[in-house]
Design an enzyme around this catalytic site. Structure first.
Site, PDB file in Angstrom:
ATOM      1  CB  THR A   7      -0.315  -5.892   2.776  1.00  0.00           C
ATOM      2  OG1 THR A   7      -1.395  -5.740   3.857  1.00  0.00           O
ATOM      3  CG2 THR A   7      -0.397  -7.489   2.378  1.00  0.00           C
ATOM      4  CG  ASP A  65     -13.165 -12.442   7.906  1.00  0.00           C
ATOM      5  OD1 ASP A  65     -12.172 -11.834   8.693  1.00  0.00           O
ATOM      6  OD2 ASP A  65     -13.100 -12.524   6.674  1.00  0.00           O
ATOM      7  NE  ARG A 114      -3.855  -2.595   1.555  1.00  0.00           N
ATOM      8  CZ  ARG A 114      -3.631  -3.628   2.175  1.00  0.00           C
ATOM      9  NH1 ARG A 114      -2.818  -3.581   3.055  1.00  0.00           N
ATOM     10  NH2 ARG A 114      -4.159  -4.719   1.814  1.00  0.00           N
ATOM     11  CD  GLU A 123      -8.199 -14.197   7.166  1.00  0.00           C
ATOM     12  OE1 GLU A 123      -7.217 -13.400   6.993  1.00  0.00           O
ATOM     13  OE2 GLU A 123      -8.913 -13.929   8.194  1.00  0.00           O
ATOM     14  N   GLY A 165      -2.100 -12.055   8.258  1.00  0.00           N
ATOM     15  CA  GLY A 165      -1.884 -13.471   8.469  1.00  0.00           C
ATOM     16  C   GLY A 165      -2.891 -14.077   9.696  1.00  0.00           C
ATOM     17  CD1 TRP A 206      -4.402  -7.359   8.091  1.00  0.00           C
ATOM     18  CD2 TRP A 206      -4.952  -6.070   6.360  1.00  0.00           C
ATOM     19  NE1 TRP A 206      -5.654  -7.376   7.699  1.00  0.00           N
ATOM     20  CE2 TRP A 206      -6.095  -6.843   6.972  1.00  0.00           C
ATOM     21  CE3 TRP A 206      -4.988  -5.241   5.340  1.00  0.00           C
ATOM     22  CZ2 TRP A 206      -7.456  -6.666   6.014  1.00  0.00           C
ATOM     23  CZ3 TRP A 206      -6.392  -5.108   4.647  1.00  0.00           C
ATOM     24  CH2 TRP A 206      -7.384  -6.027   4.942  1.00  0.00           C
ATOM     25  CG  ASP A 209     -10.672  -6.834   9.499  1.00  0.00           C
ATOM     26  OD1 ASP A 209     -11.324  -5.831   9.456  1.00  0.00           O
ATOM     27  OD2 ASP A 209     -10.115  -7.348   8.699  1.00  0.00           O
ATOM     28  CG  ASN A 238     -10.078 -11.866  10.941  1.00  0.00           C
ATOM     29  OD1 ASN A 238      -9.527 -11.034  10.197  1.00  0.00           O
ATOM     30  ND2 ASN A 238      -9.766 -13.241  10.965  1.00  0.00           N
TER      31      ASN A 238
END
Lengths: 178, 595
Positions: B201, B330, B157, B219, B217, B269, B332, B287
């Protein structure tokens, strides 16, 4: 899908080189199948090791635990799996050639997505041979399998190393402060 | 006082370096002047250099507001492409077939600094009404290593500036300092570890000579953190985990016997904000994992789905506010917190605003983390009937329950294994940043108007493996998803307007005194009237807009810049909700507009 252009792009880019450089020795009849596995982006859902798994994209089945025969794998790759995200990769599937006895209209909402690239019959057979020889029935992924897939230019395989294989990375690990 | 001495040290050191480098003949171009060095003083006062854009979020308060107004309500109809530049970075890697562009360009003294998805940094000379590539720094990201554990795309980004260095991240976990003049890497440091499922990111946030890094991360079973690196010594100053360790405050909110906290998620992130008056970094936390099986991790799961106030000097958590305890959706809360001061009944209110994945916009008192107001900013919310007026918690929240069910008929659970939720799991609002107009006191949210379907898979400890998904289920997309730009009047906490769009807003917002800029993944960049949200101008880039617009000036002329290249999570995981976008091609292009 977007995959189509990307795969096309892949052909002219170094990205495909890893597939080639990491191919099994010429004596291995399944090396062509491994290239197809990468080129057709099977790994996008089933991962390089074939175990698939859930996550954001639903659940790609484990090819390591599959009970499909070579012929069934060929049919699944060619025709996709109706009602799931598994795409079809045969040009003309559900059009000139019925799949699971269905054309597009009959498949209707069950119509699987179209793969990012079409595969020739010989490519479909090759990828099935590769899955049968190297993935189906295999246990947990190993370092040797990973390196055979990727070559050793990436750290992607490091987590599969056993402790005995790790000393050369000690310095890298130490550099990262906790 | 510490801060002041810190500045003095940096700038004298940076000046010295510049002299040494110039004297050594390494530089073929103009030596760095002190005016080009980015100091804490400059970062504190971006308003003094209105033609530049030196923060990821434009200022420490994350306003993404520029006072430039050559392009305004009357003139915007004459806005045209001034120049474009093709970038790279769309190569495949890991599970990804291509990269995309999500970055915000940084502009300083007529030069732009942008990144592509694999973390290459491009310095572009924007003088003279055209763009010329000065240099490109390719960090040679380990694509297969990082791309296999990037849940949601090949993304970067953007950069930050400090001293005479460009500070950037790579997906494979590095913090890199690049000489601003030469494009040579000055140093790099491993901050995150893809072997643990960690990738980076977000853009770095520079605070008092430190680079603040967040991690992705959740997930993949990470235990999230925010880390500060001293840019002078390149050493870590602090690393604050977003999931408390055993015995630490908050650890009692993980009540299971599986040690779920150790892989409890809590990513960070999205770049946060900073309040210098209290030396507080405000940062959002993602999350919990596994995402959709909240019975695996009974308890509120602090500090997931929370906004955190951190002592910038020590990293110590000063306060937290959790939006969705024991989250089964999810939903977040990684989004940026926008810091706004408005008059209140008993003195000024110091707010932190956050537009959450769960569909609600929150105002928190950023001096203590207390709830001030909250309201839905999406058209449809099904998971809760609303927020408690006092606490801001979902009204169904029951602190005596270990596993929350909220509106149980729609909530994913072990007894409701397949269910439809609104908003869908992308939100609400995802990472694309909001913008705030301090004159109008309007806050603009890039909205994903969505529902989707969640299938629960019961998590068990044996399913937790390094570098493999740890989600406890997954989404599918049986419903069409659209979007909007929604404005909230911060003085009233009410929706002031909504401009609906055919596609979700995956790019974010720029505010100027009279205008709001945004884009669509179908290719359009648009300018809206800041008060009415009426569309005043539009240009189709022919690609997919997945990045925020920004503005800058050079040679006395105002420009609007935006990266175009659809990537991210959408076109792999969510494209079925927007079938028309399947035809959008991957790309990597910078568009710059001017009158």
């Amino acid at each position: 899908m977007l995959l189509a252009s990307v795969v096309a792009l892949n052909l002219s880019m170094p990205g495909v080189a890893y597939g080639q450089s990491s191919q099994a020795p010429a004596s291995d009849p399944t090396s062509a199948g491994k290239a197809v596995f990468a080129k057709a982006n099977c790994m996008g859902c089933h991962k390089w090791h074939g175990n698939g798994g859930g996550g954001y994209g639903g659940d790609a089945l484990s090819l390591r635990k599959t009970e499909l025969t070579r012929e069934q794998i060929i049919e699944t790759v060619s025709c996709g799996r109706p009602g799931t995200g598994m795409p079809f990769f045969m040009r003309g599937a559900y059009d000139e050639t019925k799949c699971h006895g269905m054309n597009r209209r009959e498949a209707s909402a069950q119509m699987p997505p179209e793969g990012g690239t079409f595969l020739r019959t010989k490519d479909v057979e090759a990828v099935a041979d590769y899955v049968i020889a190297h993935i189906k029935g295999a246990g947990e992924p190993t370092y040797a399998e990973c390196v055979a897939f990727f070559s050793n230019t990436s750290r992607v395989c490091d987590i599969y190393k056993t402790q005995a294989q790790k000393p050369e990375d000690a310095a890298v690990g130490a550099a990262r402060s906790q | 006082m510490e801060r002041l001495s810190g500045h003095a040290r940096v700038s004298s050191r940076a000046r010295l370096l510049a002299v040494v480098v110039a004297a050594g003949g390494i530089l073929a171009v103009t030596p760095v002047s002190a005016a080009d060095e980015v100091t804490q003083d400059r970062l504190l006062n971006p308003g003094k250099e209105a033609g530049n854009w030196i923060h990821h979020h434009q200022n420490y308060s994350a306003h993404r507001f520029s006072s430039l107004k050559e392009i305004n309500r009357d003139t915007v109809k004459n806005l045209k492409v001034a120049w474009t530049m093709h970038l790279g970075g769309i190569e495949p890697g890991g599970i990804w077939s291509h990269g995309g562009l999500e970055g915000t360009p940084i502009a300083e003294n007529g030069f732009l600094y942008v990144t592509d998805g694999w973390g290459s940094v491009y310095k572009i000379d924007a003088h003279g009404g055209r763009g010329t590539l000065a240099w490109k720094m390719d960090p040679k990201t380990d694509r297969d290593w990082a791309g296999a554990v990037a849940c949601c795309g090949v993304d970067n980004r953007g950069v930050a500036l400090w001293g005479d260095l460009v500070i950037s991240h790579t997906l494979d976990g590095r913090l890199i300092a690049t000489n601003k003049e030469t494009g040579q890497v000055a140093w790099q440091r491993n901050v995150a570890d893809p072997d643990k499922g960690e990738v980076i990111t977000g853009a770095p946030l520079i605070v008092k000579d430190m680079a603040i890094t967040g991690v992705a991360g959740a997930e993949y079973g990470i235990r999230g953190w925010i880390a500060a690196t001293d840019l002078k010594t390149q050493k870590e100053v602090w690393r604050t985990h977003t999931i408390p360790g055993k015995g630490e405050p908050g650890s009692e909110t993980w009540k299971d016997a599986n040690n779920s906290a150790a892989a409890g998620g809590g990513s960070t992130w999205v770049t946060g904000s900073y309040d210098p008056s209290t030396d507080t970094i405000v940062w959002g936390v993602g999350n919990p994992g596994p995402d959709w099986d909240n019975a695996y991790r009974p308890g509120d799961n602090l500090y997931t789905d929370s906004s955190l106030g951190l002592d910038a000097t020590t990293g110590k958590i000063k306060w937290h506010y959790q939006h969705t305890p024991n989250d089964p959706y999810d939903y977040d809360s990684v989004a940026e917190n926008v810091l706004v001061d408005i008059p209140g009944p008993s003195g000024p209110l110091k707010l932190a605003l956050e537009a959450d994945r769960n569909g609600f916009a929150y105002a928190i008192d950023r001096s203590n983390g207390k709830f001030v107001w909250g309201l839905p900013f999406v058209k449809k919310v099904t998971w809760t009937k609303g927020l408690d007026a006092e606490t801001g918690k979902p009204i169904e929240y029951d602190s005596s329950k270990q596993v929350q069910t909220y509106v149980a008929s729609v909530t994913p659970s072990r007894t409701n294994m397949e269910t439809d939720i609104c908003p869908g799991n992308m939100g609400g609002k995802n990472w694309p940043p909001t913008a705030y107009n301090p004159d109008l006191k309007l806050w603009y949210i890039p909205v994903i108007e969505s529902c989707n379907r969640i299938k629960v898979e019961v998590a068990t400890p044996d399913k937790l493996k390094p570098r493999e998904f740890w989600t406890g289920g997954g989404p599918s997309q049986p419903f069409t998803i659209t979007g909007s730009v929604t404005a909230i009047d911060v003085t009233t906490g009410k929706v002031a307007g909504k401009m609906e769009t055919p596609f979700p807003n995956l790019g974010g917002i720029l505010a100027t005194p009279e205008l709001v800029f945004s884009g669509q993944p179908s290719g359009e960049v648009m300018a809206l009237d800041a008060k009415t949200l009426q569309k005043l101008w539009e240009f189709n880039t022919g690609g997919g807009v997945n990045a925020p617009p920004m503005t800058f000036s050079v040679d006395g002329k105002q420009y609007v810049a935006i990266l175009v290249g659809l990537g991210g999570a959408w076109d792999k995981w969510f494209i079925d909700a927007t079938p028309e976008l399947k035809k959008i091609q991957p790309g990597s292009m910078l568009y710059v507009f001017a009158l």
